[in-house]
Enzyme design. Structure first.
Site, short mmCIF file in Angstrom:
data_model
loop_
_atom_site.label_atom_id
_atom_site.label_comp_id
_atom_site.label_asym_id
_atom_site.label_seq_id
_atom_site.Cartn_x
_atom_site.Cartn_y
_atom_site.Cartn_z
N VAL A 104 -3.12 13.19 -0.87
CA VAL A 104 -2.32 14.27 -0.11
C VAL A 104 -1.08 14.44 -0.57
O VAL A 104 -0.41 15.42 -0.35
CB VAL A 104 -2.10 13.73 1.39
CG1 VAL A 104 -3.26 13.45 2.13
CG2 VAL A 104 -1.18 12.37 1.34
N TYR A 116 -14.29 11.76 0.15
CA TYR A 116 -14.49 11.34 1.56
C TYR A 116 -15.67 12.01 2.15
O TYR A 116 -16.80 12.04 1.65
CB TYR A 116 -13.18 11.65 2.33
CG TYR A 116 -11.91 11.13 1.77
CD1 TYR A 116 -11.82 9.62 1.51
CD2 TYR A 116 -10.92 11.89 1.53
CE1 TYR A 116 -10.83 9.22 1.08
CE2 TYR A 116 -9.71 11.42 1.19
CZ TYR A 116 -9.70 10.09 0.86
OH TYR A 116 -8.46 9.56 0.40
N TYR A 120 0.77 -1.34 0.01
CA TYR A 120 -0.10 0.04 -0.14
C TYR A 120 0.89 1.25 0.00
O TYR A 120 0.67 2.00 -0.69
CB TYR A 120 -0.91 0.00 1.05
CG TYR A 120 -1.71 1.18 1.36
CD1 TYR A 120 -2.62 1.73 0.57
CD2 TYR A 120 -1.41 2.19 2.45
CE1 TYR A 120 -3.41 2.86 0.72
CE2 TYR A 120 -1.96 3.29 2.69
CZ TYR A 120 -3.13 3.58 1.95
OH TYR A 120 -3.64 4.71 1.90
O1 DON Z 1 -2.51 6.34 3.74
C1 DON Z 1 -2.07 7.52 3.58
O2 DON Z 1 -2.40 8.31 4.61
C2 DON Z 1 -1.55 8.15 2.22
N1 DON Z 1 -0.88 7.38 1.73
C3 DON Z 1 -2.73 8.54 1.62
C4 DON Z 1 -3.66 9.51 1.99
C5 DON Z 1 -4.30 10.45 1.27
O3 DON Z 1 -3.83 10.47 -0.12
C6 DON Z 1 -5.54 10.89 1.33
N2 DON Z 1 -6.24 11.59 0.42
N3 DON Z 1 -6.46 12.74 0.28
#
Ligand code: DON
Length: 431
Positions: free
Chosen positions: A259, A241, A189
């Site tokens: 992000v 979300y 992941y």
């Molecule tokens: O799992 C995480 O926290 C990051 N790799 C991805 C989170 C993310 O991009 C949330 N979206 N806006």
């Protein structure tokens, strides 16, 4: 002429250049090291023409924009039923990193929040984490039409600070959602989130979704239309979300943010949009990216629920070239509502003619529902002692239907000749 569209995009992008609200994602330390001013907009048509404005060559990590693509890969390998048994499709109304499962099923609520995305990784059938990641990397690359590479620094940074995701992984294991070692699943992941993309890659990945699974720049079919339909559905309801409702109201395109600062937005059948600007709002979405998508949607009329024309457009003309014969001329895409309108019009006028000729020369495409309705219409005419003929030179409507082949003609002239013969045989010629 493409310069016209380019100017539109440059202008819309410029409207938000002065916006400096938001903050870099610093919970993954490496993400806080990027240039906060990076700002790019790309748009790809479904035939692969790409417009670029601003920092479209800047690479950033895909992060959560990856989630719909891994979900699509799981659907492609296992089918919807098997995936549904492990991951729901209900909006959670929660933050992306909520430590949560559905109260009843004890499975992740959807594949766009981290819990569902981690579960989706575990579903990719592979003998090792390395093979699993390679499948994911190949799949995303096929969507983008070029090889996407791993950002080793971001991957290491995310792995070193991933307590929240570890909590989610072990929670999923405790509920029996993960069969594999949570740390191995999480490692894949973190890698998927750390693949590097540009806003143009996201636009092309979006256009591949918009085109039902065929990459517009390579012509490669990456996934089936049924997989894409399901993936886009979940992007509409869960991709943004706990801001999904606002997003659908204001922008109206299936989308996913990350992000790393990226957003992909898709207008099915039309285009893919990729934006990049790493300053994020409190919900983890790019501030300028959200504003850009709102402006694009408003100014270019991209909201997918815009009711732009009614289905009367399907029926272009109705005329009576001779007594007892009526021609119905259809064009565009013939879907259920267009076919329903045609059948209803013919039904209403049934008493006025003995032969109905449906001219579909101008029909680009037809779906199964419309085809079934039209063949039922020809049978109903026969049962009523009347006759239906089809002018379908390319076989668009007839398709593989042998029963319709008997009433098919290459042009209106030959259909009219057949109609006159039919009228004469059935002694319907007046006088
Ligand atoms: O799992 C995480 O926290 C990051 N790799 C991805 C989170 C993310 O991009 C949330 N979206 N806006």
């Amino acid at each position: 002429m493409a310069q016209l569209v380019q100017r539109y995009l440059d202008r819309i992008r410029a409207e938000h250049t002065g916006v400096t609200d938001g903050a870099l994602a610093d919970y993954i330390p490496e993400l806080a090291r990027v240039d906060p001013d990076g700002y790019g907009l790309s748009l790809s048509s479904v035939d692969g023409f790409v417009y670029e404005s601003g920092d479209t060559a800047v690479e950033f990590t895909i992060q959560s924009v990856s989630k719909p693509f891994t979900y699509a890969l799981a659907l492609a390998h296992l089918g919807a039923d098997a995936v549904d048994a492990v991951i729901g499709v209900e909006p959670s109304g929660e933050a992306f990193n909520e430590i949560s499962v559905d109260h009843l099923t004890k499975t992740p609520k959807n594949p766009m929040i981290n819990a569902g995305a981690i579960a989706a990784v575990s579903l990719i059938p592979a003998d090792s984490p390395g093979e699993r990641f390679a499948m994911i990397q190949d799949f995303y690359s096929a969507f983008a039409g070029r090889r996407l590479e791993l950002d080793e620094e971001v991957y290491a940074s995310e792995k070193a600070t991933g307590s929240r995701n570890r909590a989610i992984g072990y929670m999923l294991q405790s509920f029996g959602v993960l069969d594999d070692d949570p740390d191995e699943v999480l490692d894949v992941y973190y890698r998927q989130c750390s693949l590097r993309v540009t806003s143009t890659d996201l636009a092309i990945m979006g256009a591949t979704l918009a085109r039902g699974g065929t990459c517009p720049t390579t012509g490669t079919r990456v996934a089936d239309a049924s997989v894409i339909k399901r993936t886009l559905s979940v992007m509409v309801t869960c991709g943004m979300y706990d801001a999904a409702g606002d997003w659908v109201s204001a922008v109206g395109m299936p989308a996913k943010s990350g992000v790393g600062g990226g957003i992909v937005a898709v207008l099915p059948g039309q285009l893919g949009i990729g934006t990049y600007s790493p300053l994020l709002d409190a919900k983890g979405h790019s501030v300028r990216g959200v504003r850009l998508c709102r402006s694009l949607s408003e100014q270019l009329g991209l909201h997918f629920l815009t009711v732009s024309r009614d289905s009367r457009a399907t029926l272009r003309a109705v005329y009576e070239p001779a007594e007892g014969i009526r021609v119905y001329e259809a064009h565009g895409d013939l879907l259920f509502s267009g076919a329903e309108q045609l059948v209803r019009t013919a039904e209403r006028e049934r008493a006025d003619s003995d032969v109905a000729i449906l001219d579909v020369t101008g029909v680009d495409d037809i779906d199964d529902a419309a085809r079934a309705l039209l063949s039922d219409m020809s049978q109903a005419l026969c049962a009523d002692g009347k006759q239906g003929f089809l002018v379908d030179p390319d076989g668009t409507v007839v398709g593989a239907r042998a029963d319709l082949e008997a009433i098919r003609f290459p042009d209106v002239g030959s259909a009219l000749t057949a109609a006159h013969e039919w009228l004469a045989q059935h002694q319907r010629i007046p006088g």
